[in-house]
Write a protein that holds these residues in place. Structure first.
Motif, PDB file in Angstrom:
ATOM      1  N   VAL A 219      24.576   7.058  -0.452  1.00 16.37           N
ATOM      2  CA  VAL A 219      25.862   7.671  -0.793  1.00 16.37           C
ATOM      3  C   VAL A 219      25.790   8.624  -1.983  1.00 16.37           C
ATOM      4  O   VAL A 219      26.789   9.265  -2.310  1.00 16.37           O
ATOM      5  N   TRP A 225      32.416  11.338  -4.410  1.00 16.75           N
ATOM      6  CA  TRP A 225      33.286  10.699  -3.420  1.00 16.75           C
ATOM      7  C   TRP A 225      34.699  10.556  -3.990  1.00 16.75           C
ATOM      8  O   TRP A 225      34.881  10.144  -5.136  1.00 16.75           O
ATOM      9  N   PRO A 229      32.950   4.696  -0.784  1.00 17.69           N
ATOM     10  CA  PRO A 229      32.371   4.990   0.525  1.00 17.69           C
ATOM     11  C   PRO A 229      32.328   3.803   1.477  1.00 17.69           C
ATOM     12  O   PRO A 229      32.150   3.999   2.694  1.00 17.69           O
ATOM     13  N   TYR A 240      37.808   8.042   6.384  1.00 17.47           N
ATOM     14  CA  TYR A 240      36.779   8.355   5.393  1.00 17.47           C
ATOM     15  C   TYR A 240      35.981   7.098   5.051  1.00 17.47           C
ATOM     16  O   TYR A 240      36.539   6.084   4.644  1.00 17.47           O
ATOM     17  N   ARG A 242      31.344   6.012   4.478  1.00 15.29           N
ATOM     18  CA  ARG A 242      29.968   6.307   4.865  1.00 15.29           C
ATOM     19  C   ARG A 242      29.708   5.672   6.230  1.00 15.29           C
ATOM     20  O   ARG A 242      29.968   4.493   6.450  1.00 15.29           O
ATOM     21  N   PRO A 556      28.658  13.477   0.520  1.00 17.21           N
ATOM     22  CA  PRO A 556      29.833  12.741   0.031  1.00 17.21           C
ATOM     23  C   PRO A 556      31.070  13.021   0.886  1.00 17.21           C
ATOM     24  O   PRO A 556      31.212  14.081   1.485  1.00 17.21           O
ATOM     25  N   ASN A 557      31.965  12.032   0.930  1.00 16.42           N
ATOM     26  CA  ASN A 557      33.233  12.134   1.661  1.00 16.42           C
ATOM     27  C   ASN A 557      33.033  12.336   3.164  1.00 16.42           C
ATOM     28  O   ASN A 557      33.749  13.115   3.797  1.00 16.42           O
ATOM     29  N   GLU A 558      32.087  11.609   3.719  1.00 17.24           N
ATOM     30  CA  GLU A 558      31.926  11.623   5.179  1.00 17.24           C
ATOM     31  C   GLU A 558      33.202  11.102   5.825  1.00 17.24           C
ATOM     32  O   GLU A 558      33.849  10.175   5.315  1.00 17.24           O
TER      33      GLU A 558
END
Length: 582
Positions: A219, A225, A229, A240, A242, A556-558
């Protein structure tokens, strides 16, 4: 009174009336010579009505007139028959009108641009898209809650401190699959376990092998983020976390489609699932043992939902994946970090020399400068180039999304050709010396570089790895020590034949989903084990995913669009309920 009947029905009634045994007039005390009542008078041929309307009196024999009770009975029978026929004639158009109105209402409110009908694949009458969507909507909240529970596992397969949680994630997934009606078990590997599950339906039906992975990317940088995550959050139509898209989200919509296909008796395949925990680490564990599982994994089609699509309003079938090799390179010399004033200019700097070394991997035009690296690369065929040209690649949209124009790389090829059909060598990271605030005047003792290379289907990974290593050795600076570690091949490239029957089946389904907007692409990324799975199982690969560039996988921010999750569920449901393509 007239009978509204077809000629066949009238003749049948006439025959029944003539065959009736009616007492003679004399037997009933009636003078045969007397004038017959006008209500029973037989009309002449010129007085008869045309068409299907036949006079009731015509059904009566002139030699055997009916009595009053018989006449009443016949009148009632004909009346009932006429009423029934009239009711049918009125009801049919009413039903058609109601169906049309309901269909229009569905079309007005549906979310996908499709024709609302049932359709057939190889003789199997399947549910319409609207029906599958109804199934999704009825279970949407449960599906998402189960996905969120799955996403909470910190299953980063590359980090040693996360190994226990990866094991717990595999155990949770095993129990989840068992609960929806699959036989499940954990397959041991030298690394993390593989979750294996199967649903045996009928030995005469084809077998579908599905591949996915439960591990996720690291992450870092964590400070970028917006939320934790591993605490999934819904925001603006997206989930949102991971792994929200890669690959837990895409894996979960297939599992839910399989669950509902079993529950609604729509499944047309025997199904096997292989879900590993080290895809993000070059599939090391499963790669070591998959060759021993040929009998277990034997299948007809290999479905992978770990790829992207060009846009939300089209379907995309990936016809290829690149292979990957990797290595860590280390340059070292001084026993310790040295004062840059006292020693600068007298000894080689490992950081500087490593930067110089990795720069030799490409020429000034962006071509790979490693000798022999292109020797095994096949040219792009005319058919492949035509399909690439038809894809909706927009240069400005791409630039806006990634922030840089795709103007670097091997000359003579379009961006999509360079991504899908040509090899690359990339520097993934370089580390040395001091990186904190302020200045620290040192010559670092060592420097590290992480290097990967993406390969195309005709390249042998071990041969390419050897060429890359020899190139670095031949260009290594004097006076410093060059070392290699973490070096290996993550998997061969995959190229799907354009003639594949299962690809054609997937194309038909996506055409239904997206009103004919289906495109083909050759992915630049790698799913390391897919090529080996196809070879070991003997199955034809089909790669269909619903990820988007804005999902920010590996960053970040998947996130994953909930609308794309829904479309993935519908596609998987349709594929599972379709008859064999062969």
């Amino acid at each position: 009174m007239f009978c509204m009947a077809s000629p066949d029905i009238s003749l049948e009634l006439k025959a029944k009336c003539i065959s009736r045994k009616t007492p003679s007039p004399s037997a009933r005390g009636i003078d045969p010579s007397a004038k017959r009542p006008s209500c029973c008078a037989v009309r002449s041929a010129s007085e008869r009505l045309p068409g299907p309307f036949l006079p009731l009196a015509e059904l009566v024999s002139e030699e055997q007139p009916l009595n009053i009770s018989d006449r009443i009975t016949n009148h009632k029978s004909n009346l009932i028959f006429a009423v029934k026929l009239l009711f049918i004639m009125i009801l049919l158009p009413v039903r058609i009108i109601i169906a049309t109105v309901l269909q229009f209402a569905c079309l007005k409110h549906k979310r996908l641009k499709v024709t609302p009908r049932c359709f057939n694949f190889k003789g199997v009458n399947r549910m319409s898209i609207e029906n599958f969507d109804n199934v999704y909507q009825a279970n949407r909240e449960r599906f998402l809650e189960e996905l969120k529970e799955f996403l909470k596992f910190k299953s980063i397969g590359t980090e040693p401190e996360c190994q226990r949680e990866c094991q717990e994630c595999a155990a949770w997934l095993k129990e989840h699959l068992n609960a929806i009606g699959l036989e499940t078990r954990l397959l041991e590997t030298p690394g993390l376990p593989v979750v294996y599950a199967e649903k045996k339906l009928n030995p005469t039906k084809p077998t579908l092998l599905f591949y996915g992975h439960y591990d996720v990317q690291p992450v870092d940088p964590l400070e970028l983020w917006q939320t934790d995550p591993f605490e999934p959050v819904e925001r603006d139509g997206r989930l949102y976390a991971r792994g929200a898209q890669d690959n837990k989200g895409q894996l979960m919509y297939f599992i839910k489609a399989l669950e509902e296909s079993i529950k609604n008796n729509m499944l047309q395949y025997n199904v096997k699932l292989v879900i590993e925990g080290e895809e993000e680490n070059s599939s090391r564990g499963i790669s070591a043992v998959v060759s021993e599982w040929s009998d277990l994994l034997k299948a007809d089609v290999l479905l992978v939902c770990d790829t992207d699509t060009f846009s939300p309003d089209c379907g995309t079938i990936s016809m290829g994946l690149r292979g990957i090799i990797f290595m860590t390179v280390k340059l070292s010399g001084p026993r310790m970090d040295l004062h840059s004033g006292a020693h600068g200019g007298a000894i080689p700097n490992p950081a500087t020399e490593l930067a110089r070394l990795v720069s030799t991997l490409h020429d000034a035009d962006g071509r790979i400068a490693v000798k022999g690296y292109y020797d095994q690369v096949d040219p792009v065929s005319d058919e492949e180039r035509k399909l690439i040209e038809n894809t909706p690649f927009n240069l400005e949209d791409y630039t806006r999304t990634v922030g840089v124009r795709p103007e670097w790389g091997e000359p003579g090829f379009s961006p999509l050709e360079r991504i899908g059909f040509r090899p690359t060598v990339e520097l993934n990271g370089i580390h040395s010396g001091y990186g904190g605030p302020g200045a620290k005047t040192i010559i670092p003792a060592e420097a590290f570089a992480k290097i990967t290379s993406r390969l195309v289907a005709s390249q042998d990974p071990e041969h390419a790895l050897d060429l890359l290593k020899k190139h670095l050795e031949s260009h290594a600076p004097a006076g410093l020590k060059l070392e290699f570690s973490e070096m290996g091949a993550g998997g061969k490239a995959l190229k799907v034949p354009l003639s594949s029957a299962y690809v054609k089946q997937a194309t038909k389904i996506l055409e239904e989903l997206f009103d004919g907007k289906v495109y083909f692409c050759w992915q630049g990324g790698s799913v390391p084990i897919v090529s080996s799975l196809a070879e070991v199982s003997g199955a034809e690969p089909v790669l269909v995913g619903f990820g988007l560039t804005e999902d920010n996988i590996h960053a970040p921010n998947e996130s994953f669009s909930l609308e794309q999750f829904r479309k993935g569920f519908i596609f998987a449901s349709m594929f599972l309920s379709a008859a064999s393509a062969k």
